[in-house]
Write a protein that holds these residues in place. Structure first.
Motif, short mmCIF file in Angstrom:
data_model
loop_
_atom_site.label_atom_id
_atom_site.label_comp_id
_atom_site.label_asym_id
_atom_site.label_seq_id
_atom_site.Cartn_x
_atom_site.Cartn_y
_atom_site.Cartn_z
N PRO A 135 -4.34 83.23 -30.86
CA PRO A 135 -3.57 82.10 -31.43
C PRO A 135 -3.22 82.35 -32.90
O PRO A 135 -4.09 82.67 -33.70
N VAL A 136 -1.96 82.21 -33.20
CA VAL A 136 -1.52 82.36 -34.60
C VAL A 136 -1.51 80.99 -35.26
O VAL A 136 -1.58 79.96 -34.59
N MET A 137 -1.43 81.01 -36.55
CA MET A 137 -1.38 79.77 -37.31
C MET A 137 -0.41 79.96 -38.46
O MET A 137 -0.33 81.04 -39.04
N HIS A 138 0.33 78.92 -38.77
CA HIS A 138 1.23 78.93 -39.92
C HIS A 138 0.71 77.93 -40.94
O HIS A 138 0.10 76.93 -40.57
N PHE A 139 0.95 78.23 -42.19
CA PHE A 139 0.57 77.30 -43.24
C PHE A 139 1.67 77.27 -44.28
O PHE A 139 2.25 78.29 -44.62
N ARG A 140 1.99 76.07 -44.71
CA ARG A 140 3.07 75.87 -45.70
C ARG A 140 2.42 75.55 -47.03
O ARG A 140 1.55 74.69 -47.11
N VAL A 141 2.85 76.27 -48.06
CA VAL A 141 2.28 76.07 -49.39
C VAL A 141 3.36 75.74 -50.40
O VAL A 141 4.53 76.07 -50.22
N GLN A 142 2.93 75.07 -51.45
CA GLN A 142 3.82 74.77 -52.57
C GLN A 142 3.26 75.46 -53.80
O GLN A 142 2.12 75.21 -54.21
N TRP A 143 4.08 76.33 -54.39
CA TRP A 143 3.68 77.07 -55.58
C TRP A 143 3.79 76.17 -56.81
O TRP A 143 4.42 75.12 -56.75
N PRO A 144 3.21 76.56 -57.93
CA PRO A 144 3.23 75.71 -59.13
C PRO A 144 4.62 75.29 -59.60
O PRO A 144 4.76 74.25 -60.23
N ASP A 145 5.64 76.07 -59.30
CA ASP A 145 7.00 75.72 -59.72
C ASP A 145 7.70 74.81 -58.72
O ASP A 145 8.87 74.48 -58.89
N GLY A 146 6.99 74.39 -57.67
CA GLY A 146 7.55 73.49 -56.67
C GLY A 146 8.14 74.18 -55.46
O GLY A 146 8.45 73.53 -54.46
N GLU A 147 8.30 75.49 -55.51
CA GLU A 147 8.83 76.23 -54.37
C GLU A 147 7.87 76.14 -53.19
O GLU A 147 6.67 76.31 -53.33
N GLU A 148 8.42 75.84 -52.02
CA GLU A 148 7.63 75.77 -50.79
C GLU A 148 7.90 76.99 -49.93
O GLU A 148 9.05 77.41 -49.80
N VAL A 149 6.84 77.55 -49.36
CA VAL A 149 6.94 78.77 -48.58
C VAL A 149 6.11 78.62 -47.31
O VAL A 149 5.00 78.09 -47.34
N ASN A 150 6.66 79.10 -46.20
CA ASN A 150 5.91 79.17 -44.95
C ASN A 150 5.16 80.48 -44.89
O ASN A 150 5.73 81.53 -45.19
N CYS A 151 3.90 80.42 -44.50
CA CYS A 151 3.06 81.61 -44.42
C CYS A 151 2.52 81.76 -43.01
O CYS A 151 2.45 80.79 -42.25
N TYR A 152 2.08 82.97 -42.68
CA TYR A 152 1.64 83.32 -41.33
C TYR A 152 0.21 83.84 -41.36
O TYR A 152 -0.18 84.59 -42.25
N VAL A 178 -1.99 75.80 -56.34
CA VAL A 178 -1.16 75.93 -55.15
C VAL A 178 -1.60 74.84 -54.19
O VAL A 178 -2.79 74.65 -53.94
N LYS A 179 -0.62 74.12 -53.67
CA LYS A 179 -0.91 73.04 -52.72
C LYS A 179 -0.65 73.55 -51.30
O LYS A 179 0.40 74.12 -51.02
N VAL A 180 -1.61 73.33 -50.43
CA VAL A 180 -1.42 73.61 -49.01
C VAL A 180 -0.84 72.36 -48.40
O VAL A 180 -1.50 71.31 -48.35
N ILE A 181 0.40 72.42 -47.99
CA ILE A 181 1.11 71.24 -47.48
C ILE A 181 0.69 70.94 -46.05
O ILE A 181 0.39 69.80 -45.71
N GLU A 182 0.71 71.98 -45.20
CA GLU A 182 0.32 71.75 -43.82
C GLU A 182 -0.16 73.03 -43.16
O GLU A 182 0.15 74.13 -43.62
N LEU A 183 -0.93 72.86 -42.12
CA LEU A 183 -1.41 73.93 -41.27
C LEU A 183 -0.96 73.61 -39.86
O LEU A 183 -1.11 72.47 -39.40
N SER A 184 -0.39 74.59 -39.18
CA SER A 184 0.04 74.32 -37.80
C SER A 184 -0.11 75.55 -36.94
O SER A 184 -0.20 76.65 -37.40
#
Length: 94
Positions: free
Chosen positions: A2-19, A88-94
């Motif tokens: 099972p894979v998982m994705h996590f969305r983060v927000q960097w200090p400058d506000g940029e949001e990125v999807n991670c794997y 760094v804010k972790v927005i969501e895990l899915s």
């Protein structure tokens, strides 16, 4: 595996999807929580290495996508390394 994705927000506000190739990432991060930059990178490094090793155990080779993701995280983090208050804010895990 099972894979998982996590969305983060960097200090400058940029949001990125991670794997992550494994759900282990959920043991290192909590959605909605902010992490000091160095702590975030350290947690990501450990979790992604564990995930990569789980792939190795199952398939006989490391997960290059996990290592690529870690390299991207480290590259992003370098942009904020001079700011001791960077989080760094972790927005969501899915």
């Amino acid at each position: 595996m099972p894979v998982m994705h996590f969305r983060v927000q960097w200090p400058d506000g940029e949001e990125v999807n991670c794997y992550s190739p494994s759900t282990v990432i959920g043991e290192y991060f909590m959605a909605g929580r902010r992490y000091p930059l160095a702590d975030f990178v350290s947690r990501a490094r450990e979790a992604l290495h564990i995930g990569s090793e789980r792939v190795r155990e199952k398939y006989g080779f490391a997960c290059s996508a996990a290592l690529d993701q870690l390299a991207q995280i480290e590259q992003h983090a370098d942009r904020f390394a001079a700011d001791p208050s960077a989080e760094v804010k972790v927005i969501e895990l899915s």
